[in-house]
Design a protein around this motif. Structure first.
Motif, PDB file in Angstrom:
ATOM      1  N   PRO A   1      40.092  33.441  42.521  1.00  9.98           N
ATOM      2  CA  PRO A   1      38.907  32.601  42.728  1.00  9.98           C
ATOM      3  C   PRO A   1      37.857  33.261  43.612  1.00  9.98           C
ATOM      4  O   PRO A   1      38.182  33.875  44.627  1.00  9.98           O
ATOM      5  CB  PRO A   1      39.493  31.349  43.386  1.00  9.98           C
ATOM      6  N   PHE A   2      36.609  33.143  43.190  1.00  4.59           N
ATOM      7  CA  PHE A   2      35.437  33.627  43.942  1.00  4.59           C
ATOM      8  C   PHE A   2      35.409  35.149  44.079  1.00  4.59           C
ATOM      9  O   PHE A   2      34.684  35.669  44.922  1.00  4.59           O
ATOM     10  CB  PHE A   2      35.372  32.979  45.336  1.00  4.59           C
ATOM     11  N   GLU A   3      36.173  35.872  43.243  1.00 12.02           N
ATOM     12  CA  GLU A   3      36.163  37.328  43.289  1.00 12.02           C
ATOM     13  C   GLU A   3      35.999  37.906  41.885  1.00 12.02           C
ATOM     14  O   GLU A   3      36.903  38.543  41.348  1.00 12.02           O
ATOM     15  CB  GLU A   3      37.456  37.863  43.914  1.00 12.02           C
ATOM     16  N   PRO A   4      34.854  37.673  41.249  1.00 11.61           N
ATOM     17  CA  PRO A   4      34.659  38.237  39.905  1.00 11.61           C
ATOM     18  C   PRO A   4      34.632  39.764  39.961  1.00 11.61           C
ATOM     19  O   PRO A   4      34.313  40.355  40.998  1.00 11.61           O
ATOM     20  CB  PRO A   4      33.292  37.681  39.490  1.00 11.61           C
ATOM     21  N   PRO A   5      34.974  40.419  38.856  1.00  8.26           N
ATOM     22  CA  PRO A   5      35.022  41.879  38.857  1.00  8.26           C
ATOM     23  C   PRO A   5      33.662  42.539  39.034  1.00  8.26           C
ATOM     24  O   PRO A   5      33.577  43.696  39.433  1.00  8.26           O
ATOM     25  CB  PRO A   5      35.628  42.217  37.486  1.00  8.26           C
ATOM     26  N   SER A   6      32.602  41.829  38.730  1.00  7.03           N
ATOM     27  CA  SER A   6      31.249  42.353  38.903  1.00  7.03           C
ATOM     28  C   SER A   6      30.300  41.167  38.977  1.00  7.03           C
ATOM     29  O   SER A   6      30.698  40.022  38.754  1.00  7.03           O
ATOM     30  CB  SER A   6      30.851  43.264  37.730  1.00  7.03           C
ATOM     31  N   VAL A   7      29.028  41.440  39.257  1.00  6.11           N
ATOM     32  CA  VAL A   7      28.048  40.351  39.318  1.00  6.11           C
ATOM     33  C   VAL A   7      27.836  39.724  37.948  1.00  6.11           C
ATOM     34  O   VAL A   7      27.310  38.612  37.850  1.00  6.11           O
ATOM     35  CB  VAL A   7      26.698  40.838  39.889  1.00  6.11           C
ATOM     36  N   LYS A   8      28.251  40.393  36.897  1.00  7.17           N
ATOM     37  CA  LYS A   8      28.114  39.840  35.550  1.00  7.17           C
ATOM     38  C   LYS A   8      29.039  38.654  35.351  1.00  7.17           C
ATOM     39  O   LYS A   8      28.778  37.776  34.529  1.00  7.17           O
ATOM     40  CB  LYS A   8      28.419  40.922  34.514  1.00  7.17           C
ATOM     41  N   GLY A   9      30.137  38.610  36.093  1.00  8.39           N
ATOM     42  CA  GLY A   9      31.043  37.477  35.993  1.00  8.39           C
ATOM     43  C   GLY A   9      32.361  37.846  35.360  1.00  8.39           C
ATOM     44  O   GLY A   9      32.761  39.013  35.333  1.00  8.39           O
ATOM     45  N   TRP A  10      33.047  36.831  34.813  1.00  7.93           N
ATOM     46  CA  TRP A  10      34.396  36.997  34.293  1.00  7.93           C
ATOM     47  C   TRP A  10      34.402  37.394  32.823  1.00  7.93           C
ATOM     48  O   TRP A  10      33.426  37.172  32.110  1.00  7.93           O
ATOM     49  CB  TRP A  10      35.169  35.682  34.449  1.00  7.93           C
ATOM     50  N   PRO A  11      35.511  37.948  32.353  1.00 11.20           N
ATOM     51  CA  PRO A  11      35.671  38.157  30.901  1.00 11.20           C
ATOM     52  C   PRO A  11      35.576  36.830  30.154  1.00 11.20           C
ATOM     53  O   PRO A  11      35.697  35.757  30.745  1.00 11.20           O
ATOM     54  CB  PRO A  11      37.081  38.754  30.782  1.00 11.20           C
ATOM     55  N   VAL A  12      35.371  36.919  28.856  1.00 15.33           N
ATOM     56  CA  VAL A  12      35.235  35.733  28.007  1.00 15.33           C
ATOM     57  C   VAL A  12      36.119  35.889  26.775  1.00 15.33           C
ATOM     58  O   VAL A  12      36.128  36.950  26.142  1.00 15.33           O
ATOM     59  CB  VAL A  12      33.766  35.518  27.568  1.00 15.33           C
ATOM     60  N   ASN A  13      36.879  34.860  26.461  1.00 12.78           N
ATOM     61  CA  ASN A  13      37.664  34.752  25.247  1.00 12.78           C
ATOM     62  C   ASN A  13      38.521  35.997  24.992  1.00 12.78           C
ATOM     63  O   ASN A  13      39.434  36.291  25.768  1.00 12.78           O
ATOM     64  CB  ASN A  13      36.754  34.455  24.048  1.00 12.78           C
ATOM     65  N   GLU A  14      38.234  36.766  23.937  1.00 10.26           N
ATOM     66  CA  GLU A  14      39.104  37.886  23.567  1.00 10.26           C
ATOM     67  C   GLU A  14      39.127  38.993  24.617  1.00 10.26           C
ATOM     68  O   GLU A  14      40.025  39.849  24.601  1.00 10.26           O
ATOM     69  CB  GLU A  14      38.691  38.467  22.200  1.00 10.26           C
ATOM     70  N   GLN A  15      38.172  38.980  25.544  1.00 16.89           N
ATOM     71  CA  GLN A  15      38.180  39.981  26.612  1.00 16.89           C
ATOM     72  C   GLN A  15      39.363  39.797  27.559  1.00 16.89           C
ATOM     73  O   GLN A  15      39.709  40.700  28.315  1.00 16.89           O
ATOM     74  CB  GLN A  15      36.859  39.918  27.387  1.00 16.89           C
ATOM     75  N   TRP A  16      40.004  38.613  27.511  1.00 17.24           N
ATOM     76  CA  TRP A  16      41.202  38.377  28.317  1.00 17.24           C
ATOM     77  C   TRP A  16      42.456  38.940  27.657  1.00 17.24           C
ATOM     78  O   TRP A  16      43.548  38.874  28.243  1.00 17.24           O
ATOM     79  CB  TRP A  16      41.405  36.870  28.550  1.00 17.24           C
ATOM     80  N   LEU A  17      42.349  39.463  26.428  1.00 21.54           N
ATOM     81  CA  LEU A  17      43.515  39.965  25.705  1.00 21.54           C
ATOM     82  C   LEU A  17      43.922  41.336  26.237  1.00 21.54           C
ATOM     83  O   LEU A  17      43.707  42.376  25.611  1.00 21.54           O
ATOM     84  CB  LEU A  17      43.218  40.017  24.203  1.00 21.54           C
ATOM     85  N   ASN A  18      44.497  41.300  27.403  1.00 25.75           N
ATOM     86  CA  ASN A  18      44.998  42.486  28.091  1.00 25.75           C
ATOM     87  C   ASN A  18      46.486  42.244  28.332  1.00 25.75           C
ATOM     88  O   ASN A  18      46.871  41.197  28.864  1.00 25.75           O
ATOM     89  CB  ASN A  18      44.221  42.642  29.407  1.00 25.75           C
TER      90      ASN A  18
END
Length: 270
Positions: A188-205
């Protein structure tokens, strides 16, 4: 953002363009809708802001450029507030932000014709966020996404849903959840960059997906959390957007049934 993008270093004598560039590209107009001159002038408008001892953003007149700036064809003595207001008037801003929120909420890119109508309607509603969220949720594509399970939920959505089902307020529940969210890639409150969090299929790690399963298992297997549970009378069919593969709902809220539900791929869908 002020700290991450060198805002305190933005002095009228040497404007720093980092915050201005991200403001135009990510949070208002979108790529291709501004010039390098607009970035430079926006940096001047954002000069002189710093955090005070109470961590509030304040303007230091000694560091701010009060001169006339020309941004997107308008010349004025822009500062942060008037710049934000001017950017909010731009059709490109409504289109870009509506598209980003659509992608986050629906999971799939918005159809171009629908995005244009959505952005135009949003501007008529004076950029009302409740109106935008309601319009997106009611779109046929959003309904189809929910019915077919086309969006992978963010980790924090999965954890919140799991905590809500268990109903435990034991400190272990919070500690395990926070630890799990970090492993899943969304502290929480620590996104990887100022762009924000991954979305949908970007979480497929693979590492993140394995962390989802392990973290929910740890939450359910903690005896303090289980002993402090407040479960519903039954596990209703409405818990998941589509029917789970490994457990039939409705079901009795046993530990085994909840374990099967938490391990089911459908539990990870929005």
């Amino acid at each position: 953002m002020q700290l991450s993008l060198n805002g305190p270093a933005n002095h009228r004598a040497n404007p720093n363009e980092n915050l201005a560039r991200e403001l135009l590209e990510l949070f208002s107009l979108g790529e291709g809708h501004y010039s390098e001159a607009d970035v430079r002038e926006a940096a001047r408008a954002l000069s002189g802001y710093r955090l005070d001892a109470e961590r509030q953003l304040v303007l230091d007149p000694r560091r701010h450029d009060f001169g006339t700036k020309t941004i997107l064809g308008r010349s004025a003595d822009f500062n942060a507030e008037t710049l934000a207001a001017w950017l909010a008037e731009q059709p490109a801003t409504a289109r870009h932000i509506a598209g980003r929120i659509w992608r986050q909420q629906v999971g799939t890119p918005p159809p171009p014709q629908w995005l244009t109508a959505l952005a135009d309607g949003w501007r008529l509603q004076q950029l009302s966020i409740p109106w935008l969220m309601g319009a997106i949720a009611a779109a046929p594509e959003a309904v189809e996404s929910r019915e077919r399970g086309l969006r992978l939920a963010d980790p924090i959505e999965v954890v919140a849903r799991s905590l809500g089902l268990l109903g435990s307020r034991h400190p272990d529940a919070l500690a395990l959840s926070l630890r799990g969210l970090r492993a899943m890639g969304q502290p929480p409150f620590e996104p990887p960059s100022v762009k924000g969090w991954p979305v949908n299929e970007q979480w497929l790690n693979l590492r993140w997906l394995q962390a989802r399963r392990r973290s929910l298992q740890a939450l359910l297997s903690d005896e303090e959390v289980w002993d402090s549970r407040q479960l519903p009378p039954e596990l209703p069919a409405t818990l998941t957007p589509i029917a789970p593969l490994t457990v039939s709902l409705p079901a009795e809220p046993t530990r085994e049934a909840i374990a099967q539900l938490f391990a089911d791929p459908v539990w990870q869908l929005a």
